[in-house]
Design an enzyme around this catalytic site. Structure first.
Site, PDB file in Angstrom:
ATOM      1  N   HIS A 121       0.760  -1.467   0.042  1.00  0.00           N
ATOM      2  CA  HIS A 121      -0.202   0.257  -0.326  1.00  0.00           C
ATOM      3  C   HIS A 121       0.299   0.968   0.256  1.00  0.00           C
ATOM      4  O   HIS A 121       0.415   2.773  -0.203  1.00  0.00           O
ATOM      5  CB  HIS A 121      -0.554  -0.124   1.851  1.00  0.00           C
ATOM      6  CG  HIS A 121      -2.071  -0.762   1.460  1.00  0.00           C
ATOM      7  ND1 HIS A 121      -2.246  -1.723   2.192  1.00  0.00           N
ATOM      8  CD2 HIS A 121      -2.119  -1.976   0.608  1.00  0.00           C
ATOM      9  CE1 HIS A 121      -2.878  -2.725   1.773  1.00  0.00           C
ATOM     10  NE2 HIS A 121      -3.378  -2.745   0.387  1.00  0.00           N
ATOM     11  N   CYS A 150       4.641  20.295  -5.773  1.00  0.00           N
ATOM     12  CA  CYS A 150       6.048  19.691  -6.569  1.00  0.00           C
ATOM     13  C   CYS A 150       6.860  20.695  -6.715  1.00  0.00           C
ATOM     14  O   CYS A 150       6.977  22.040  -6.958  1.00  0.00           O
ATOM     15  CB  CYS A 150       5.518  19.197  -7.568  1.00  0.00           C
ATOM     16  SG  CYS A 150       6.920  18.470  -9.262  1.00  0.00           S
TER      17      CYS A 150
HETATM   18  C1  BV8 Z   1      -8.358  -2.286  -5.303  1.00  0.00           C
HETATM   19  C2  BV8 Z   1      -3.174   2.933   2.371  1.00  0.00           C
HETATM   20  C3  BV8 Z   1      -9.336  -2.018  -7.473  1.00  0.00           C
HETATM   21  C4  BV8 Z   1      -3.591   4.545   2.845  1.00  0.00           C
HETATM   22  C5  BV8 Z   1      -4.949   1.035   2.743  1.00  0.00           C
HETATM   23  C6  BV8 Z   1     -15.647  -0.753  -3.293  1.00  0.00           C
HETATM   24  C7  BV8 Z   1     -15.385   0.805  -3.615  1.00  0.00           C
HETATM   25  C8  BV8 Z   1     -13.551   0.220  -3.899  1.00  0.00           C
HETATM   26  C9  BV8 Z   1     -13.115  -0.508  -3.475  1.00  0.00           C
HETATM   27  C10 BV8 Z   1     -13.864  -1.454  -3.041  1.00  0.00           C
HETATM   28  C11 BV8 Z   1     -15.551  -1.425  -2.691  1.00  0.00           C
HETATM   29  N1  BV8 Z   1     -15.457  -2.297  -1.349  1.00  0.00           N
HETATM   30  C12 BV8 Z   1     -14.672  -3.264  -1.205  1.00  0.00           C
HETATM   31  C13 BV8 Z   1     -13.640  -2.669  -2.056  1.00  0.00           C
HETATM   32  C14 BV8 Z   1     -11.552  -3.415  -1.933  1.00  0.00           C
HETATM   33  C15 BV8 Z   1     -11.446  -2.470  -1.259  1.00  0.00           C
HETATM   34  C16 BV8 Z   1     -11.571  -2.914  -0.152  1.00  0.00           C
HETATM   35  O1  BV8 Z   1     -10.582  -4.256   0.267  1.00  0.00           O
HETATM   36  N2  BV8 Z   1     -12.280  -2.224   1.445  1.00  0.00           N
HETATM   37  C17 BV8 Z   1     -12.536  -3.087   2.628  1.00  0.00           C
HETATM   38  C18 BV8 Z   1     -12.555  -1.948   3.747  1.00  0.00           C
HETATM   39  C19 BV8 Z   1     -13.607  -3.668   2.069  1.00  0.00           C
HETATM   40  N3  BV8 Z   1     -10.254  -2.734  -1.723  1.00  0.00           N
HETATM   41  C20 BV8 Z   1      -9.362  -1.569  -2.468  1.00  0.00           C
HETATM   42  O2  BV8 Z   1      -9.638  -0.064  -2.191  1.00  0.00           O
HETATM   43  C21 BV8 Z   1      -7.979  -1.640  -2.706  1.00  0.00           C
HETATM   44  N4  BV8 Z   1      -7.304  -1.655  -4.039  1.00  0.00           N
HETATM   45  O3  BV8 Z   1      -9.120  -3.307  -4.931  1.00  0.00           O
HETATM   46  O4  BV8 Z   1      -8.468  -1.711  -6.292  1.00  0.00           O
HETATM   47  C22 BV8 Z   1     -10.671  -1.199  -7.368  1.00  0.00           C
HETATM   48  C23 BV8 Z   1     -10.404  -0.230  -7.430  1.00  0.00           C
HETATM   49  C24 BV8 Z   1     -11.419  -0.189  -7.945  1.00  0.00           C
HETATM   50  C25 BV8 Z   1     -12.861  -0.296  -7.122  1.00  0.00           C
HETATM   51  C26 BV8 Z   1     -12.865  -1.573  -6.884  1.00  0.00           C
HETATM   52  C27 BV8 Z   1     -11.634  -2.218  -6.930  1.00  0.00           C
HETATM   53  C28 BV8 Z   1      -6.992  -0.074  -1.871  1.00  0.00           C
HETATM   54  C29 BV8 Z   1      -6.853  -1.278  -1.067  1.00  0.00           C
HETATM   55  C30 BV8 Z   1      -5.651  -0.324  -0.224  1.00  0.00           C
HETATM   56  C31 BV8 Z   1      -6.164   1.206   0.700  1.00  0.00           C
HETATM   57  N5  BV8 Z   1      -5.394   1.503   0.821  1.00  0.00           N
HETATM   58  N6  BV8 Z   1      -3.392   1.345   3.457  1.00  0.00           N
HETATM   59  C32 BV8 Z   1      -3.392   4.640   3.766  1.00  0.00           C
HETATM   60  O5  BV8 Z   1      -2.281   3.835   4.883  1.00  0.00           O
HETATM   61  O6  BV8 Z   1      -3.431   5.818   4.703  1.00  0.00           O
HETATM   62  S1  BV8 Z   1      -5.459  -0.040   3.157  1.00  0.00           S
HETATM   63  C33 BV8 Z   1      -5.632  -0.185   5.068  1.00  0.00           C
HETATM   64  O7  BV8 Z   1      -5.972  -1.321   5.863  1.00  0.00           O
HETATM   65  C34 BV8 Z   1      -4.074  -0.010   5.389  1.00  0.00           C
HETATM   66  O8  BV8 Z   1      -3.248  -0.061   4.579  1.00  0.00           O
HETATM   67  C35 BV8 Z   1      -3.277  -1.111   6.420  1.00  0.00           C
HETATM   68  O9  BV8 Z   1      -2.891  -1.695   6.475  1.00  0.00           O
HETATM   69  C36 BV8 Z   1      -4.988  -2.043   6.115  1.00  0.00           C
HETATM   70  C37 BV8 Z   1      -5.353  -3.342   6.933  1.00  0.00           C
HETATM   71  O10 BV8 Z   1      -5.902  -2.819   7.928  1.00  0.00           O
HETATM   72  P1  BV8 Z   1      -5.325  -3.897   9.250  1.00  0.00           P
HETATM   73  O11 BV8 Z   1      -3.422  -3.541   8.314  1.00  0.00           O
HETATM   74  O12 BV8 Z   1      -5.347  -5.024   8.682  1.00  0.00           O
HETATM   75  O13 BV8 Z   1      -5.523  -2.781  10.148  1.00  0.00           O
HETATM   76  P2  BV8 Z   1      -6.445  -2.997  10.761  1.00  0.00           P
HETATM   77  O14 BV8 Z   1      -6.354  -1.787  12.078  1.00  0.00           O
HETATM   78  O15 BV8 Z   1      -7.704  -3.446   9.912  1.00  0.00           O
HETATM   79  O16 BV8 Z   1      -6.500  -4.101  11.744  1.00  0.00           O
HETATM   80  C38 BV8 Z   1      -5.335  -4.043  12.898  1.00  0.00           C
HETATM   81  C39 BV8 Z   1      -5.430  -5.529  12.967  1.00  0.00           C
HETATM   82  O17 BV8 Z   1      -4.220  -5.637  14.451  1.00  0.00           O
HETATM   83  C40 BV8 Z   1      -6.651  -5.649  13.850  1.00  0.00           C
HETATM   84  O18 BV8 Z   1      -7.370  -7.576  14.054  1.00  0.00           O
HETATM   85  C41 BV8 Z   1      -5.908  -6.163  15.204  1.00  0.00           C
HETATM   86  O19 BV8 Z   1      -6.922  -7.433  16.418  1.00  0.00           O
HETATM   87  C42 BV8 Z   1      -4.896  -6.505  15.403  1.00  0.00           C
HETATM   88  N7  BV8 Z   1      -4.326  -6.469  16.178  1.00  0.00           N
HETATM   89  C43 BV8 Z   1      -3.860  -4.875  17.166  1.00  0.00           C
HETATM   90  N8  BV8 Z   1      -3.222  -5.247  18.458  1.00  0.00           N
HETATM   91  C44 BV8 Z   1      -2.239  -5.774  17.916  1.00  0.00           C
HETATM   92  C45 BV8 Z   1      -2.624  -6.765  16.852  1.00  0.00           C
HETATM   93  N9  BV8 Z   1      -1.960  -8.048  16.094  1.00  0.00           N
HETATM   94  C46 BV8 Z   1      -0.866  -8.521  16.854  1.00  0.00           C
HETATM   95  N10 BV8 Z   1      -0.343  -8.114  18.084  1.00  0.00           N
HETATM   96  C47 BV8 Z   1      -0.991  -6.729  18.398  1.00  0.00           C
HETATM   97  N11 BV8 Z   1      -0.155  -5.899  19.380  1.00  0.00           N
END
Ligand code: BV8
Length: 254
Positions: A121, A150
């Site tokens: 990402h 830029c």
């Molecule tokens: C794509 C960068 C093709 C930015 C991020 C509708 C319209 C458009 C797209 C979609 C749609 N519906 C679905 C999609 C696809 C969408 C998607 O997946 N949505 C999800 C929410 C349903 N994906 C996209 O859009 C991707 N592109 O599909 O392109 C496309 C194109 C057009 C139209 C359709 C498809 C792009 C996805 C990338 C987004 N960018 N980040 C920024 O950071 O500012 S994603 C963001 O979420 C972060 O990068 C993060 O890393 C990522 C995943 O989250 P997690 O890392 O899992 O973090 P989270 O907080 O969720 O969870 C933390 C976990 O850690 C928890 O489980 C917790 O229990 C655990 N934890 C806590 N403490 C600890 C621990 N574990 C271990 N030890 C600990 N101590």
């Protein structure tokens, strides 16, 4: 899943593995004090990350979006990699082939010493010209100019990250799916396993016969597909697993 009784079987699998792959998410940086994406600490002002990490939000209000990234950069710059990051650095040397794929943009794996980090990402310390697409690296905290422009053409700079609705870099994605399909073991560490296409990587690994090991204090949609799912913090669990691995590696050599 009980940690002590499962450490042995996990070590046996790892010591027999050639290709080990690890997918990490925001949770691996949680113990460093970096807010996770969806956790209770993930809010900024009144906004949720999903509302801000989109191209539309940037077009509508680049200043607001850059204020958010500047706030995140400030937090990350004040934190250090934790023991979970450091174990993954050791695994680059321990396993014959170790691949680290991260969803995180914080750069903490690199700061911990990981050499080959595949950033699905993007990276919060890189900026891209919205006109020329040129990349620059900038670590100023706080940013001198918000929103930044830029220096060559004066156009707006954007964070070099993948927003929701944007496609990931094709070659990075292809490499990540290739590594997932080729691995014997795939770790899923600190990710809620909901964001696509990253969340499909461990499933692809499982389809190709890999063992799946999840490390997360909470269950996720991947949990039912995992061969081992440890309800643990990565900064605590990975050092315990690593110590057991090194003990058994040492015994094997004797
Ligand atoms: C794509 C960068 C093709 C930015 C991020 C509708 C319209 C458009 C797209 C979609 C749609 N519906 C679905 C999609 C696809 C969408 C998607 O997946 N949505 C999800 C929410 C349903 N994906 C996209 O859009 C991707 N592109 O599909 O392109 C496309 C194109 C057009 C139209 C359709 C498809 C792009 C996805 C990338 C987004 N960018 N980040 C920024 O950071 O500012 S994603 C963001 O979420 C972060 O990068 C993060 O890393 C990522 C995943 O989250 P997690 O890392 O899992 O973090 P989270 O907080 O969720 O969870 C933390 C976990 O850690 C928890 O489980 C917790 O229990 C655990 N934890 C806590 N403490 C600890 C621990 N574990 C271990 N030890 C600990 N101590």
């Amino acid at each position: 899943m009980d940690i002590q009784s499962n450490l042995g079987p996990v070590c046996d699998i790892l010591l027999a593995a050639n290709n080990v792959c690890s997918l990490t998410g925001a949770g691996i940086s949680a113990e460093s004090g970096v807010p996770t994406f969806r956790g209770k600490d993930g809010l900024w002002k009144t906004y949720r990350a999903e509302q801000l990490a989109t191209p539309m939000a940037f077009i509508q209000d680049p200043r607001l979006i850059w204020e958010w990234y500047d706030w995140r950069r400030g937090i990350i710059a004040s934190k250090e990699p934790n023991d979970g990051h450091k174990v993954l650095v050791e695994w680059e040397a321990l396993f014959p082939n170790f691949a680290l794929i991260t969803q995180n943009i914080d750069g903490l794996h690199q700061r911990a010493g990981s050499k080959n980090v595949i950033e699905l990402h993007g990276n919060i310390w890189k900026q891209r010209c919205t006109s020329e697409n040129t990349l620059i690296e900038n670590h100023d905290v706080p940013l001198e100019e918000i929103p930044p422009h830029c220096e060559t053409c004066g156009a707006l700079l954007r964070p070099h990250v993948v927003w929701f609705g944007e496609s990931l870099d094709g070659s990075i994605l292809q490499q990540s799916f290739h590594l997932s399909a080729a691995c014997d073991v795939m770790f899923s560490i600190g990710t809620s396993a909901v964001v696509q296409p990253a969340a499909s990587l461990p499933l692809s690994a499982a389809e190709h016969g890999a063992k799946i090991i999840e490390v997360n204090p909470d269950p996720t949609p991947l949990t039912d597909f995992a061969d081992f799912s440890f309800r643990a913090k990565s900064g605590e669990f990975l050092p315990v697993l690593n110590d057991e691995l090194k003990k058994r590696t040492h015994q094997k050599k004797e």
